[in-house]
Enzyme design. Structure first.
Site, short mmCIF file in Angstrom:
data_model
loop_
_atom_site.label_atom_id
_atom_site.label_comp_id
_atom_site.label_asym_id
_atom_site.label_seq_id
_atom_site.Cartn_x
_atom_site.Cartn_y
_atom_site.Cartn_z
N GLU A 220 0.92 -1.01 0.07
CA GLU A 220 0.17 -0.09 0.11
C GLU A 220 1.10 1.02 -0.07
O GLU A 220 1.56 1.53 0.83
CB GLU A 220 -0.86 0.05 1.21
CG GLU A 220 -1.83 -1.27 1.37
CD GLU A 220 -2.83 -1.37 0.27
OE1 GLU A 220 -3.13 -0.47 -0.59
OE2 GLU A 220 -3.04 -2.53 -0.04
N GLU B 139 -5.75 -4.18 1.07
CA GLU B 139 -5.88 -4.75 2.45
C GLU B 139 -7.56 -4.64 2.72
O GLU B 139 -8.17 -4.13 1.72
CB GLU B 139 -5.51 -3.45 3.51
CG GLU B 139 -4.06 -3.36 3.57
CD GLU B 139 -3.65 -2.18 4.42
OE1 GLU B 139 -2.57 -2.13 5.01
OE2 GLU B 139 -4.43 -1.17 4.23
P1 NDP Z 1 8.56 4.99 4.56
O1 NDP Z 1 8.27 4.37 2.94
O2 NDP Z 1 9.31 6.06 4.69
O3 NDP Z 1 8.48 3.91 5.42
C1 NDP Z 1 7.47 3.06 5.63
C2 NDP Z 1 8.19 1.81 6.26
O4 NDP Z 1 9.08 1.23 5.62
C3 NDP Z 1 8.55 2.27 7.87
O5 NDP Z 1 8.41 1.33 8.40
C4 NDP Z 1 10.21 2.46 7.24
O6 NDP Z 1 10.75 2.39 8.55
C5 NDP Z 1 10.42 1.26 6.37
N1 NDP Z 1 11.20 1.34 5.48
C6 NDP Z 1 12.16 2.67 5.04
N2 NDP Z 1 12.84 2.08 3.96
C7 NDP Z 1 13.17 0.96 4.16
C8 NDP Z 1 13.92 0.17 3.32
N3 NDP Z 1 14.78 0.41 2.52
N4 NDP Z 1 13.66 -1.43 3.56
C9 NDP Z 1 12.73 -1.77 4.53
N5 NDP Z 1 11.92 -1.04 5.17
C10 NDP Z 1 12.12 0.33 4.93
O7 NDP Z 1 7.17 5.85 4.43
P2 NDP Z 1 6.46 6.65 5.75
O8 NDP Z 1 6.64 6.03 6.99
O9 NDP Z 1 7.13 8.06 5.54
O10 NDP Z 1 4.87 6.76 5.46
C11 NDP Z 1 4.47 7.63 4.36
C12 NDP Z 1 4.15 6.95 2.88
O11 NDP Z 1 3.37 5.75 3.50
C13 NDP Z 1 3.60 7.86 2.14
O12 NDP Z 1 4.01 7.78 0.76
C14 NDP Z 1 2.06 7.27 2.37
O13 NDP Z 1 1.26 7.62 0.96
C15 NDP Z 1 2.14 6.01 2.55
N6 NDP Z 1 0.82 5.33 2.88
C16 NDP Z 1 0.31 4.71 1.97
C17 NDP Z 1 -0.91 4.26 2.59
C18 NDP Z 1 -1.87 3.29 1.63
O14 NDP Z 1 -3.01 2.64 2.07
N7 NDP Z 1 -1.59 3.36 0.45
C19 NDP Z 1 -1.46 4.44 3.75
C20 NDP Z 1 -0.44 5.12 4.76
C21 NDP Z 1 0.73 5.81 4.30
P3 NDP Z 1 11.32 3.68 9.26
O15 NDP Z 1 10.22 4.48 9.63
O16 NDP Z 1 11.88 3.27 10.51
O17 NDP Z 1 12.09 4.42 8.19
#
Ligand code: NDP
Length: 498
Positions: free
Chosen positions: A250, A462
């Site tokens: 997502e 989901e």
């Molecule tokens: P990120 O992509 O930064 O992070 C998402 C998760 O992935 C976090 O747990 C992060 O860890 C982890 N992560 C980051 N880099 C890596 C990697 N290289 N390998 C494995 N895991 C990694 O997103 P955000 O947390 O900033 O959330 C915002 C984003 O999520 C927006 O783009 C939003 O649109 C999307 N989103 C989509 C939804 C949907 O239903 N489609 C709903 C809600 C949000 P850490 O935080 O520790 O860096």
């Protein structure tokens, strides 16, 4: 006083293998709230092994679905009692107004109840295999699922993935966002209190580039389920692909809100305001492009700008606050940078576009709710996901133009259509290359209703029966019901063997 939190593996709270920790801060004040163990690759490996052992010995998956549902219903009841406490904890960590977190968390017990009900009412099938055999197809769980979740709805998104995964009988390892890990960690303890056996759900907080990477590269997973940005999703899906691990993702969005001339203007403006600025614009379905039919453009945009100016920024724990800070300095800077680039590229900021200076706003990562006009597809702001309180307004001519502009995006997560004309709503929705379409509403969600994006917004969905199916797979049991003897090599007759 900074509270300490540990990893939770096989029912035990444990420190990270190298003793490392990270801090979780309050974005409204910058104050450190928790010091959390930072899981290493070795810890991820231990968690996957614990989850696998729990899966293999059947301590959860071999429990009858109706018993699993009872455990999930007990957890739902425990969760319902703790909404206020959990909502406050979420607000302190991510800065979303308490009113929003209360409203969101109040609904979360429904996910446990819904997927418990799905687990106990899901039936297999019995395809026609011919007269000599009975074929029974059962849906069985996959194994160990890795769940990687973001900070913007820490508990909601963990719950969406966790409820279906465990209802179907899987074990899981969760990597929550480093910015909001605490309430998902509390949920795991609550599930165990409700009777979920130790080892079925494990949680390893840490940074994405270390802990998340280790989980996404782990070959012991049977599924990886991520919510996050599109670039993160691509990296994670590529890692999983190397071990042929299926992925649900997502990802990002830039949702259009289509307001037609025949819409109820007050409701459409209220809807657009909610779509744009709830969660300080930090939702994947944020109404980031408000597209208004040309004849009503001036009227709608004037009203929207007026209401945007009136939004009350402040302490997210204050029940009068309507818009809180962004989650981090980096996220605030990203919003400010997007607006500056739009200005330089020729767009007009109708309201907002600055870091506010009012009382109580100097400590946190606040940014003014911002409406930008004159943004064209040549400018970055038309396409990029800001993930902050920054929206674009633009006119459209007719249904075809509305659909074309709405689809002019790398994303295809969500849209809303505002019109009093039912036929128009249906026609326009058919043209949208978008996974979730609301009519005269925005950001409604239900555990039974599929939630998933098209194009670069993700893979799979989901919620609902599709999600349950994606956490199970068919196992085909073929029973010989004939009493005829079969010995292929003892005869020359033309027996059928396949
Ligand atoms: P990120 O992509 O930064 O992070 C998402 C998760 O992935 C976090 O747990 C992060 O860890 C982890 N992560 C980051 N880099 C890596 C990697 N290289 N390998 C494995 N895991 C990694 O997103 P955000 O947390 O900033 O959330 C915002 C984003 O999520 C927006 O783009 C939003 O649109 C999307 N989103 C989509 C939804 C949907 O239903 N489609 C709903 C809600 C949000 P850490 O935080 O520790 O860096």
């Amino acid at each position: 006083m900074v509270e300490q939190r540990l990893l939770h593996i096989d029912g035990q709270d444990v420190a990270a293998s190298d003793g490392a920790t990270f801090l979780v801060r309050n974005p409204a004040t910058g104050e450190a709230l928790y010091e959390v163990a930072h899981g290493t690759a070795e810890d991820v490996d231990r968690a996957v092994a614990a989850a696998r052992a729990a899966f293999d010995d059947g301590r959860w998956r071999h429990i009858a679905p109706r018993e699993r549902a009872r455990t999930l219903n007990r957890a739902a009841a425990l969760l319902a009692e703790r909404i206020e406490e959990f909502a406050r904890m979420e607000t302190l960590q991510i800065g979303r107004p308490l009113r929003e977190m209360r409203a969101q968390l109040k609904r979360l017990p429904e996910w446990l109840e819904y997927f418990g009900a799905v687990a106990q009412t899901t039936e297999g099938s019995s395809p026609d295999f011919g007269a000599g055999h009975l074929n029974v197809v059962r849906r069985v769980p996959l194994g160990v699922a890795g769940l990687i979740t973001p900070w913007n709805h820490p508990l909601l998104i963990t719950m969406k993935k966790l409820s279906v995964a465990v209802a179907a009988g899987n074990s899981v390892v969760i990597k929550p966002s480093e910015l909001g890990p605490i309430v998902p960690m509390e949920l795991v303890l609550l599930l165990e209190e409700a009777g979920l056996p130790a080892g079925v759900v494990n949680i390893v907080p840490g940074l994405g580039r270390t802990t998340g990477k280790a989980l996404s590269e782990h070959p012991g997973l049977a599924k990886l389920d991520i919510t996050g940005g599109t670039e993160t999703g691509k990296v994670i899906a590529a890692n999983a692909g190397r071990s042929l691990i299926p992925v649900t993702a997502e990802l990002g969005g830039k949702a259009p809100v289509l307001i037609f001339d025949d819409a109820d203007t007050d409701q459409a403006v209220a809807g657009a305001l909610f779509a744009a600025f709830v969660a300080t614009g930090q939702t994947c379905v944020q109404g980031a492009r408000i597209l208004v039919q040309r004849d009503s453009y001036e009227r709608v945009v004037t009203a929207l700008v007026e209401r945007t100016r009136q939004l009350k920024l402040g302490d997210p724990l204050d029940s009068q606050t309507q818009v809180g800070p962004l989650v981090s300095e980096a996220q605030r800077d990203k919003a400010a940078d997007a607006v500056e680039r739009a200005r330089k590229q020729g767009a007009t900021v109708l309201t907002g576009g600055a870091v506010p200076t009012g009382a109580g706003l100097s400590q946190g990562w606040f940014y003014e709710p911002t409406v930008v006009a004159g943004v064209t597809p040549e400018m970055d702001l038309w396409y990029e996901e800001v993930f902050g309180p920054v929206i674009v307004v633009a006119p459209f001519d007719d249904e075809a133009d509305a659909v074309a502009q709405a689809n002019d995006s790398p994303f295809g997560l969500a849209a809303s259509i505002w019109t009093q004309n039912v036929g128009r709503a249906v026609r326009v929705s058919r043209g949208l290359d978008i996974g979730i379409v609301w009519v005269n509403d925005h950001h409604r969600i239900d555990p039974s209703s599929p939630w998933g994006g098209f194009k670069e917004s993700g893979i799979g969905s989901e919620n609902g029966l599709d999600a349950f199916h994606a956490y199970t797979r068919p196992q085909s049991l073929i029973i010989n019901s004939s009493d005829a003897e079969f010995d292929w090599f003892a005869t020359v007759e033309d027996l059928r063997y396949s």
